[in-house]
Design an enzyme around this catalytic site. Structure first.
Site, short mmCIF file in Angstrom:
data_model
loop_
_atom_site.label_atom_id
_atom_site.label_comp_id
_atom_site.label_asym_id
_atom_site.label_seq_id
_atom_site.Cartn_x
_atom_site.Cartn_y
_atom_site.Cartn_z
N HIS A 72 0.80 -1.28 -0.04
CA HIS A 72 0.02 -0.05 -0.03
C HIS A 72 0.75 1.42 -0.08
O HIS A 72 1.76 1.57 0.94
CB HIS A 72 -0.88 -0.05 1.20
CG HIS A 72 -2.02 -0.98 0.99
ND1 HIS A 72 -2.89 -1.13 2.15
CD2 HIS A 72 -2.36 -1.75 0.19
CE1 HIS A 72 -3.79 -1.92 1.71
NE2 HIS A 72 -3.39 -2.47 0.43
N TYR A 208 -10.17 4.85 6.13
CA TYR A 208 -10.46 5.20 7.58
C TYR A 208 -11.65 6.21 7.30
O TYR A 208 -11.40 7.32 6.79
CB TYR A 208 -9.29 5.80 8.10
CG TYR A 208 -8.32 4.88 8.70
CD1 TYR A 208 -8.39 3.96 9.69
CD2 TYR A 208 -7.17 4.41 7.76
CE1 TYR A 208 -7.40 3.23 10.28
CE2 TYR A 208 -6.18 3.68 7.98
CZ TYR A 208 -6.15 2.98 9.18
OH TYR A 208 -5.40 2.18 9.57
N PRO A 300 -6.75 -0.33 17.89
CA PRO A 300 -6.10 -0.86 16.53
C PRO A 300 -6.05 0.37 15.51
O PRO A 300 -5.39 0.15 14.21
CB PRO A 300 -7.07 -1.96 16.03
CG PRO A 300 -8.21 -1.54 16.99
CD PRO A 300 -7.92 -1.03 18.13
N LYS A 304 -0.90 -0.59 14.99
CA LYS A 304 0.49 -0.84 15.44
C LYS A 304 0.66 -1.94 16.41
O LYS A 304 1.97 -2.15 16.67
CB LYS A 304 0.85 0.57 16.27
CG LYS A 304 1.07 1.80 15.70
CD LYS A 304 2.39 1.63 14.84
CE LYS A 304 2.35 2.90 13.64
NZ LYS A 304 2.30 2.17 12.59
N TYR A 392 2.47 6.10 10.33
CA TYR A 392 1.84 5.26 9.78
C TYR A 392 2.88 4.13 9.43
O TYR A 392 2.66 2.76 9.61
CB TYR A 392 1.00 5.76 8.72
CG TYR A 392 0.00 4.66 8.34
CD1 TYR A 392 -1.46 4.57 9.23
CD2 TYR A 392 -0.13 3.75 7.32
CE1 TYR A 392 -2.19 3.43 9.09
CE2 TYR A 392 -1.07 2.66 7.12
CZ TYR A 392 -2.27 2.74 8.07
OH TYR A 392 -3.21 1.73 7.80
P1 RFL Z 1 -1.10 -12.45 21.24
O1 RFL Z 1 -1.41 -12.55 19.78
O2 RFL Z 1 -2.31 -12.04 22.08
O3 RFL Z 1 -0.52 -13.81 21.67
C1 RFL Z 1 -0.44 -14.04 22.93
C2 RFL Z 1 -0.38 -15.71 23.18
O4 RFL Z 1 -0.20 -16.05 24.24
C3 RFL Z 1 -1.17 -17.19 24.70
N1 RFL Z 1 -1.56 -17.31 26.17
C4 RFL Z 1 -0.91 -17.95 27.04
N2 RFL Z 1 -0.05 -19.04 26.84
C5 RFL Z 1 0.31 -19.76 27.99
N3 RFL Z 1 0.13 -19.46 29.01
C6 RFL Z 1 -0.99 -18.32 29.30
N4 RFL Z 1 -1.39 -18.23 30.38
C7 RFL Z 1 -1.57 -17.84 28.32
N5 RFL Z 1 -2.28 -16.60 28.16
C8 RFL Z 1 -2.22 -16.39 26.78
C9 RFL Z 1 -2.46 -16.82 23.87
O5 RFL Z 1 -3.21 -17.88 23.64
C10 RFL Z 1 -1.64 -16.26 22.44
O6 RFL Z 1 -1.57 -17.34 21.68
O7 RFL Z 1 0.11 -11.29 21.63
P2 RFL Z 1 1.27 -10.80 20.50
O8 RFL Z 1 2.15 -12.37 20.27
O9 RFL Z 1 1.90 -10.08 21.50
O10 RFL Z 1 0.87 -10.20 19.41
C11 RFL Z 1 0.19 -8.91 19.56
C12 RFL Z 1 -0.81 -8.92 18.37
O11 RFL Z 1 -1.60 -9.98 18.42
C13 RFL Z 1 -1.89 -7.84 18.75
O12 RFL Z 1 -1.02 -6.65 18.97
C14 RFL Z 1 -2.48 -7.29 17.19
O13 RFL Z 1 -3.29 -8.31 16.79
C15 RFL Z 1 -3.21 -5.90 17.61
N6 RFL Z 1 -4.10 -5.59 16.28
C16 RFL Z 1 -3.38 -4.99 15.10
N7 RFL Z 1 -1.99 -4.88 15.08
C17 RFL Z 1 -1.29 -4.31 14.29
O14 RFL Z 1 -0.08 -4.32 14.09
N8 RFL Z 1 -2.05 -4.10 12.92
C18 RFL Z 1 -3.33 -4.06 12.64
O15 RFL Z 1 -3.86 -4.04 11.77
C19 RFL Z 1 -4.00 -4.70 13.94
N9 RFL Z 1 -5.32 -4.78 13.94
C20 RFL Z 1 -5.25 -5.59 16.15
C21 RFL Z 1 -5.91 -5.32 15.09
C22 RFL Z 1 -5.85 -6.23 17.21
C23 RFL Z 1 -7.45 -6.37 17.18
N10 RFL Z 1 -7.82 -7.13 18.36
C24 RFL Z 1 -9.07 -8.04 18.29
C25 RFL Z 1 -7.34 -7.26 19.52
C26 RFL Z 1 -7.36 -5.47 14.79
C27 RFL Z 1 -8.16 -6.20 16.08
C28 RFL Z 1 -9.54 -6.10 15.80
C1 PHB Z 2 -7.12 -4.82 9.68
O1 PHB Z 2 -6.77 -5.11 8.34
O2 PHB Z 2 -7.42 -5.70 10.33
C2 PHB Z 2 -6.75 -3.49 10.19
C3 PHB Z 2 -6.22 -2.51 9.29
C4 PHB Z 2 -6.02 -1.19 9.58
C5 PHB Z 2 -6.12 -0.90 11.02
C6 PHB Z 2 -6.75 -1.82 11.91
C7 PHB Z 2 -6.87 -3.01 11.42
O3 PHB Z 2 -5.64 0.38 11.53
#
Ligand code: RFL
Ligand code: PHB
Length: 401
Positions: A72, A208, A300, A304, A392
């Site tokens: 992108h 957005y 989100p 980041k 970004y």
């Molecule tokens: P995770 O992915 O939560 O993984 C943690 C792992 O630890 C396990 N766990 C345990 N294991 C053993 N013992 C325990 N007691 C445990 N408790 C938990 C869990 O099962 C899991 O497998 O953390 P990690 O690895 O730090 O990764 C972080 C990311 O997942 C998170 O920051 C992103 O998903 C956030 N996020 C986004 N980040 C971006 O960079 N770009 C995006 O576009 C973006 N969009 C988003 C997002 C997060 C979202 N939600 C639902 C929180 C969009 C959404 C909707």
């Molecule tokens: C996504 O694709 O899930 C997404 C993209 C951009 C954002 C957050 C989530 O800022």
């Protein structure tokens, strides 16, 4: 069982750390609470910074993302019924972001770990950590599925523990309250997200939107799979949102041309996520190091979260390499300070973009007008557009150093 670094959590942070440590000859075992299918079933992030892509390549899993990810060059902002492009590529001297799902990043890392025959313990129940304040850290758990183990506790002795177990994990919760400071901001709304096998409305840019009805976001996972979000009240539940209601609401929040172009279809996933900013300080407690969502959460809006998890892992893996290969503690001693410096800049950016693009229940009148003025200023001021663009695409790892 014994290892050098015990990693708690097989999300992107834990798996990436395991891969980078293995490449440096540092022994590690991952302990994960869920099954691999459960971990892969969570639909989350979708946008990767160049710093994250470089790290995936360094970890030996850069091939598929380079082939299948969508580059992108810009983002689009919709407000007042009109669309404005921010030329991220032009404003940052040629930088871009990549659309590639977190699920696929995790899958690539899991496949690489399996191919190397490295140990990951899945479905570990009641995981506990101990001894990290002294010299003998230990991770223990119950493994109900292993017949020979019965319900006996399993123990992993190690030299360090990496807490990569997300926001609700056990590692941060095991630190004495007096040793940790938490900073938190909870937002008065959530994001309702759906995934659908339809072509994205804007395949070359994330859109957005800020409208009278609230925030909206058009994203993608591939040229045939789309991810869309709308701001919703925290009291809403998924069953109140039929697919038809979702698509109608999304269209209402976009400009007429985009609304017309949207291809709708049945959702294959639908969930509501609350929005939160959170930082725990420090990120090191003796022989325990926190990384990723275990230490901090961003809303989100700025995409980041996953990228911050990756940069924490870069700092931490470099520090372990210094410790094991060069016999220097400097990297480990500076890990928390180094990581937090980057974390707080991403916290600021995500909070700012969230404040700019959402409708806040208690901010009518003056606050609303200021938001409209800021959006207008943003899209017409090269200075402010550049600030958005450089954050970004992600600040360099050594920014300000
Ligand atoms: P995770 O992915 O939560 O993984 C943690 C792992 O630890 C396990 N766990 C345990 N294991 C053993 N013992 C325990 N007691 C445990 N408790 C938990 C869990 O099962 C899991 O497998 O953390 P990690 O690895 O730090 O990764 C972080 C990311 O997942 C998170 O920051 C992103 O998903 C956030 N996020 C986004 N980040 C971006 O960079 N770009 C995006 O576009 C973006 N969009 C988003 C997002 C997060 C979202 N939600 C639902 C929180 C969009 C959404 C909707
Ligand atoms: C996504 O694709 O899930 C997404 C993209 C951009 C954002 C957050 C989530 O800022």
């Amino acid at each position: 069982m014994k290892t050098q670094v015990a990693i708690v959590g097989a999300g992107p942070a834990g798996l990436l750390l395991g891969q980078l440590l293995h490449q440096a000859g540092i022994d590690n075992i991952i302990i994960e609470r869920q099954s691999p299918d459960y971990v892969l079933g969570r639909i989350r992030a979708g946008i990767l910074e160049q710093v994250t892509l470089d790290l995936l390549a360094e970890a030996g899993v850069g091939e598929r993302v380079a082939r299948e990810g969508q580059v992108h060059h810009s983002i689009e902002l919709v407000f007042g019924g009109q669309r404005h492009a921010i030329d991220v590529h032009g404003l940052t001297g040629g930088k871009t972001v990549m659309a590639y799902g977190q699920t696929e990043v995790t899958r690539d890392l899991m496949t690489a770990r399996n191919a190397l025959g490295l140990t990951t313990v899945y479905e570990a129940q009641d995981v506990q950590i101990s001894g990290f304040e002294g010299t003998s850290p230990c991770v223990s758990w119950t493994q109900p599925n292993v017949a020979s183990a019965g319900s006996q506790r399993q123990e992993l002795q190690c030299e360090f523990i990496a807490g990569c177990d997300g926001f609700h994990g056990v590692c941060r919760a095991s630190v004495p309250e007096s040793a940790i400071s938490n900073f938190e901001k909870v937002y008065p709304f959530g994001w309702l997200g759906i995934l659908a096998d339809v072509p994205p409305v804007s395949p070359h840019a994330i859109v957005y939107g800020n409208s009278e009805q609230g925030f909206s976001l058009c994203s993608m996972r591939s040229l045939t799979r789309s991810r869309y979000y709308v701001q919703c009240p925290l009291t809403d539940t998924v069953d109140q949102w039929s697919d038809t209601r979702f698509w109608d609401e999304l269209r209402r929040r976009l400009d007429p041309e985009l609304a017309e172009r949207i291809v709708t279809g049945p959702s294959i996933e639908k969930s509501i996520a609350p929005l939160r900013s959170f930082v725990a300080e420090p990120m090191r407690f003796g022989r325990l190091f926190l990384a990723g969502d275990a230490a901090h959460i961003v809303p989100p809006t700025g995409a980041k979260g996953l990228n911050l998890a990756a940069s924490d892992v870069k700092f931490l893996s470099d520090a372990f390499k210094e410790h094991y290969l060069e016999r220097s503690c400097a990297g480990l001693d500076h890990y928390s300070q180094r990581a937090l410096r980057r974390v707080w800049k991403a916290e600021r950016f995500s909070w700012w973009l969230t404040s700019l693009l959402h409708r806040f229940p208690d901010t009518a009148g003056f606050g609303q007008r200021v938001q409209e003025a800021e959006l207008d200023y943003l899209v017409h001021s090269p200075a402010m557009s550049t600030s958005l663009a450089e954050n970004y695409v992600g600040l360099p790892l050594d920014f300000g150093v």
